[in-house]
Design a protein around this motif. Structure first.
Motif, PDB file in Angstrom:
ATOM      1  N   PRO A 137      35.653  45.393  41.682  1.00 11.68           N
ATOM      2  CA  PRO A 137      36.012  46.536  42.534  1.00 11.68           C
ATOM      3  C   PRO A 137      36.691  47.676  41.791  1.00 11.68           C
ATOM      4  CG  PRO A 137      36.555  44.485  43.661  1.00 11.68           C
ATOM      5  CD  PRO A 137      36.155  44.118  42.259  1.00 11.68           C
ATOM      6  N   TYR A 138      37.237  47.435  40.602  1.00  9.40           N
ATOM      7  CA  TYR A 138      37.859  48.485  39.819  1.00  9.40           C
ATOM      8  C   TYR A 138      36.879  49.132  38.827  1.00  9.40           C
ATOM      9  CZ  TYR A 138      42.465  47.251  41.637  1.00  9.40           C
ATOM     10  OH  TYR A 138      43.536  47.028  42.462  1.00  9.40           O
ATOM     11  N   ASN A 139      35.603  48.745  38.876  1.00  4.88           N
ATOM     12  CA  ASN A 139      34.580  49.321  38.004  1.00  4.88           C
ATOM     13  C   ASN A 139      33.637  50.194  38.813  1.00  4.88           C
ATOM     14  OD1 ASN A 139      35.705  47.817  35.951  1.00  4.88           O
ATOM     15  ND2 ASN A 139      34.212  46.171  36.104  1.00  4.88           N
ATOM     16  N   ASN A 140      32.964  51.096  38.129  1.00  9.81           N
ATOM     17  CA  ASN A 140      31.958  51.931  38.781  1.00  9.81           C
ATOM     18  C   ASN A 140      30.699  51.121  39.063  1.00  9.81           C
ATOM     19  OD1 ASN A 140      33.722  54.094  38.578  1.00  9.81           O
ATOM     20  ND2 ASN A 140      32.809  54.849  36.678  1.00  9.81           N
ATOM     21  N   GLY A 141      29.932  51.588  40.026  1.00  8.97           N
ATOM     22  CA  GLY A 141      28.665  50.949  40.348  1.00  8.97           C
ATOM     23  C   GLY A 141      27.498  51.719  39.737  1.00  8.97           C
ATOM     24  N   PHE A 142      26.357  51.030  39.591  1.00 12.21           N
ATOM     25  CA  PHE A 142      25.175  51.648  38.971  1.00 12.21           C
ATOM     26  C   PHE A 142      23.944  51.309  39.805  1.00 12.21           C
ATOM     27  CE2 PHE A 142      28.091  51.299  35.420  1.00 12.21           C
ATOM     28  CZ  PHE A 142      27.930  52.512  34.758  1.00 12.21           C
ATOM     29  N   LEU A 143      23.161  52.333  40.108  1.00  9.46           N
ATOM     30  CA  LEU A 143      21.823  52.176  40.658  1.00  9.46           C
ATOM     31  C   LEU A 143      20.838  52.461  39.526  1.00  9.46           C
ATOM     32  CD1 LEU A 143      22.182  53.981  44.105  1.00  9.46           C
ATOM     33  CD2 LEU A 143      21.532  51.597  43.792  1.00  9.46           C
ATOM     34  N   TYR A 144      19.946  51.509  39.251  1.00  7.54           N
ATOM     35  CA  TYR A 144      19.044  51.681  38.121  1.00  7.54           C
ATOM     36  C   TYR A 144      17.703  51.029  38.432  1.00  7.54           C
ATOM     37  CZ  TYR A 144      20.084  46.798  36.965  1.00  7.54           C
ATOM     38  OH  TYR A 144      20.224  45.434  37.010  1.00  7.54           O
ATOM     39  N   GLY A 145      16.694  51.514  37.753  1.00  5.15           N
ATOM     40  CA  GLY A 145      15.351  50.963  37.920  1.00  5.15           C
ATOM     41  C   GLY A 145      14.305  51.930  37.369  1.00  5.15           C
ATOM     42  N   THR A 146      13.067  51.498  37.419  1.00  5.33           N
ATOM     43  CA  THR A 146      11.939  52.295  36.932  1.00  5.33           C
ATOM     44  C   THR A 146      10.939  52.482  38.060  1.00  5.33           C
ATOM     45  OG1 THR A 146      12.229  51.377  34.716  1.00  5.33           O
ATOM     46  CG2 THR A 146      10.132  52.459  35.190  1.00  5.33           C
ATOM     47  N   LYS A 151      39.219  48.628  49.448  1.00  6.50           N
ATOM     48  CA  LYS A 151      39.746  47.284  49.653  1.00  6.50           C
ATOM     49  C   LYS A 151      41.254  47.256  49.845  1.00  6.50           C
ATOM     50  CE  LYS A 151      37.544  44.137  49.498  1.00  6.50           C
ATOM     51  NZ  LYS A 151      36.802  43.418  50.545  1.00  6.50           N
ATOM     52  N   ARG A 152      41.941  48.404  49.658  1.00  8.48           N
ATOM     53  CA  ARG A 152      43.378  48.427  49.891  1.00  8.48           C
ATOM     54  C   ARG A 152      43.698  48.829  51.329  1.00  8.48           C
ATOM     55  NH1 ARG A 152      47.472  48.739  46.241  1.00  8.48           N
ATOM     56  NH2 ARG A 152      46.031  49.359  44.589  1.00  8.48           N
ATOM     57  N   SER A 153      43.067  49.889  51.811  1.00  5.94           N
ATOM     58  CA  SER A 153      43.319  50.361  53.177  1.00  5.94           C
ATOM     59  C   SER A 153      42.197  50.016  54.138  1.00  5.94           C
ATOM     60  CB  SER A 153      43.502  51.880  53.159  1.00  5.94           C
ATOM     61  OG  SER A 153      42.328  52.526  52.668  1.00  5.94           O
ATOM     62  N   TYR A 154      41.050  49.510  53.612  1.00  6.19           N
ATOM     63  CA  TYR A 154      39.884  49.146  54.416  1.00  6.19           C
ATOM     64  C   TYR A 154      39.308  50.351  55.166  1.00  6.19           C
ATOM     65  CZ  TYR A 154      40.863  44.310  53.324  1.00  6.19           C
ATOM     66  OH  TYR A 154      41.079  43.143  52.658  1.00  6.19           O
ATOM     67  N   ASP A 155      39.480  51.536  54.595  1.00 10.60           N
ATOM     68  CA  ASP A 155      38.764  52.704  55.087  1.00 10.60           C
ATOM     69  C   ASP A 155      37.365  52.726  54.480  1.00 10.60           C
ATOM     70  OD1 ASP A 155      40.963  53.501  56.518  1.00 10.60           O
ATOM     71  OD2 ASP A 155      41.756  54.772  54.919  1.00 10.60           O
ATOM     72  N   THR A 156      36.455  53.401  55.176  1.00 10.02           N
ATOM     73  CA  THR A 156      35.069  53.467  54.706  1.00 10.02           C
ATOM     74  C   THR A 156      34.629  54.922  54.610  1.00 10.02           C
ATOM     75  OG1 THR A 156      34.223  53.268  56.970  1.00 10.02           O
ATOM     76  CG2 THR A 156      34.478  51.235  55.693  1.00 10.02           C
ATOM     77  N   ALA A 157      33.702  55.152  53.737  1.00  8.44           N
ATOM     78  CA  ALA A 157      33.080  56.471  53.577  1.00  8.44           C
ATOM     79  C   ALA A 157      31.602  56.271  53.281  1.00  8.44           C
ATOM     80  CB  ALA A 157      33.756  57.270  52.461  1.00  8.44           C
ATOM     81  N   ASN A 202      45.194  53.740  42.401  1.00 12.46           N
ATOM     82  CA  ASN A 202      43.827  53.502  41.933  1.00 12.46           C
ATOM     83  C   ASN A 202      43.242  52.381  42.771  1.00 12.46           C
ATOM     84  OD1 ASN A 202      41.490  53.519  40.470  1.00 12.46           O
ATOM     85  ND2 ASN A 202      42.330  52.332  38.771  1.00 12.46           N
ATOM     86  N   ASP A 203      42.720  52.737  43.934  1.00 18.25           N
ATOM     87  CA  ASP A 203      42.312  51.739  44.916  1.00 18.25           C
ATOM     88  C   ASP A 203      41.063  51.011  44.463  1.00 18.25           C
ATOM     89  OD1 ASP A 203      44.378  52.618  46.475  1.00 18.25           O
ATOM     90  OD2 ASP A 203      43.140  53.999  47.657  1.00 18.25           O
ATOM     91  N   PRO A 204      40.970  49.709  44.726  1.00 18.48           N
ATOM     92  CA  PRO A 204      39.716  48.978  44.480  1.00 18.48           C
ATOM     93  C   PRO A 204      38.680  49.353  45.527  1.00 18.48           C
ATOM     94  CG  PRO A 204      41.346  47.528  45.459  1.00 18.48           C
ATOM     95  CD  PRO A 204      42.050  48.824  45.192  1.00 18.48           C
ATOM     96  N   MET A 205      37.470  49.578  45.088  1.00 21.73           N
ATOM     97  CA  MET A 205      36.396  49.990  45.990  1.00 21.73           C
ATOM     98  C   MET A 205      35.166  49.122  45.766  1.00 21.73           C
ATOM     99  SD  MET A 205      36.645  54.141  45.662  1.00 21.73           S
ATOM    100  CE  MET A 205      38.249  54.956  45.701  1.00 21.73           C
TER     101      MET A 205
END
Length: 388
Positions: free
Chosen positions: A84-93, A109-115, A58-61
């Motif tokens: 890093p172990y929680n989901n992110g949220f985009l929000y606004g009006t 944050k474990r392997s430092y790969d990016t997507a 369960n990698d930290p992101m």
């Protein structure tokens, strides 16, 4: 050889970057928009950290979001991710129609790969008319704890019971920190607080109208704690209860008369008129400021320097005063030690010198020889009697 090199580079790039289709969402103007960046969705894009063990960590992101070709997000859109172990949220009006492309960068944050991924937000015209709006304050939650859809449904269910309507939609959700609130202590039970704004096409109930009464405001000021107006005690979960003293009602159905625009003149004086400039401010006397800022500190510094010079230079006793306070026998011992030290240093050059006087006995019983007495001009040196 060149073909093999290009093939290897293609395979390496394909293992790092995953090409996906754009995410397209629609939202109306004037209503809350929330998009959850789920870590489980991006976890499949990264290879396992220890493949030979057959385990998927369960990698930290960490998510980085920005508008395409811009370093930051649009003015109406915000992003939050607590850990890093929680989901992110985009929000606004959103407040205007249009299309916005958001670039999402995920860092493992474990392997430092990016997507990377792209979110295309299309803002449509307003779907509903909500002239009656209310803003409630929830003190026992943080912003990321209110943004999930399940929590929003729980809050909306309670507010529908209070409002006694089925047509209720979220207009905005704002953290109390964005309103000037203080950062809470990092302890259990301390939260930043969230402002939740909802709207409906149905008028306020009597329970909600009591929020605007002077009696309710007076009770909030006098009691020092939250007071529930009337029968507004609907709260399914203790964590999402409304703080009524910080809740307000907004009625957009009443037209507000705009302020009259200022009249703009031609800028040219009429014939025969005289220009009357505004009066200049009176001259200011800076002498008191100069005295308080410069003269007073300088006088104090001079006084302290004089006091220090008096203590260090005028309070010294001197050699004669010190000797007068010292006992005679102590002065005699002091002189004797100095004389013996000087004599021993003079003997260091050779060994054939006669023995020092300090080594001779004060009285020789066999020959009757005595050592010469100590000669000094001071009458305070005591006499040392020879042994008999």
């Amino acid at each position: 050889m060149a073909e093999w090199t290009s093939l290897v580079l293609t395979v390496c790039l394909a293992s790092v970057l995953v090409v996906k289709a754009d995410i397209k969402v629609h939202t109306p103007v004037g209503q809350l928009f929330v998009f959850e960046l789920q870590r489980d969705t991006f976890q499949n894009e990264f290879p396992p950290f220890l493949r030979h063990y057959g385990r998927v960590y369960n990698d930290p992101m960490v998510f980085k979001c920005n508008k395409q070709a811009f370093p930051d997000l649009p003015d109406w859109l915000r992003f939050t991710q607590r850990h890093p172990y929680n989901n992110g949220f985009l929000y606004g009006t959103p407040l205007a129609q249009g299309k916005t492309t958001i670039e999402i960068t995920v860092i493992n944050k474990r392997s430092y790969d990016t997507a990377k991924d792209r979110l295309i937000i299309t803002v449509d015209p307003p779907a509903k008319r909500m002239p009656y709006q209310a803003e409630f304050f929830i003190s026992m939650r943080d912003i990321e704890q209110v943004l999930p859809s399940t929590v929003q449904e729980d809050i909306k269910r309670d507010l529908k019971r209070i409002w006694k309507t089925k047509t209720l939609d979220f207009v905005n959700i704002t953290s109390a920190l964005d309103r000037g609130g203080r950062v809470p202590l990092p302890l259990a039970g301390h939260f930043e607080g969230v402002y939740v704004k909802v709207g409906s096409d149905q008028y306020f109930t009597e329970c909600l109208l009591r929020l605007q009464t002077a009696e309710h405001r007076r009770q909030c000021e006098v009691a020092g704690k939250d007071t529930v107006p009337g029968d507004c005690t609907v709260c399914s979960y203790s964590g999402i209860c409304v703080t009524w003293c910080k809740s307000t009602l907004i009625d957009l159905s009443r037209p507000v008369a705009p302020h009259p625009a200022p009249t703009v003149g031609t800028g040219i004086l009429d014939a025969g008129s005289v220009y009357d400039p505004p009066e200049s401010p009176p001259p200011r006397d800076f002498l008191p400021d100069y005295i308080v800022t410069v003269i007073v500190p300088l006088a104090l510094a001079i006084l302290l320097c004089a006091l220090l010079a008096y203590i260090m230079c005028c309070r010294r006793e001197g050699l004669e005063k010190r000797d007068a306070k010292t006992p005679d026998i102590q002065l005699y011992h002091h002189h004797t030690i100095h004389e013996n030290t000087t004599e021993l240093r003079s003997m260091a050059a050779g060994r054939g010198v006669p023995p020092p006087l300090s080594t001779r006995s004060m009285f020789n019983s066999r020959t009757g020889e005595t050592a010469p007495s100590f000669q000094t001009e001071s009458p305070r040196v005591p006499l040392i009697l020879a042994q008999q």
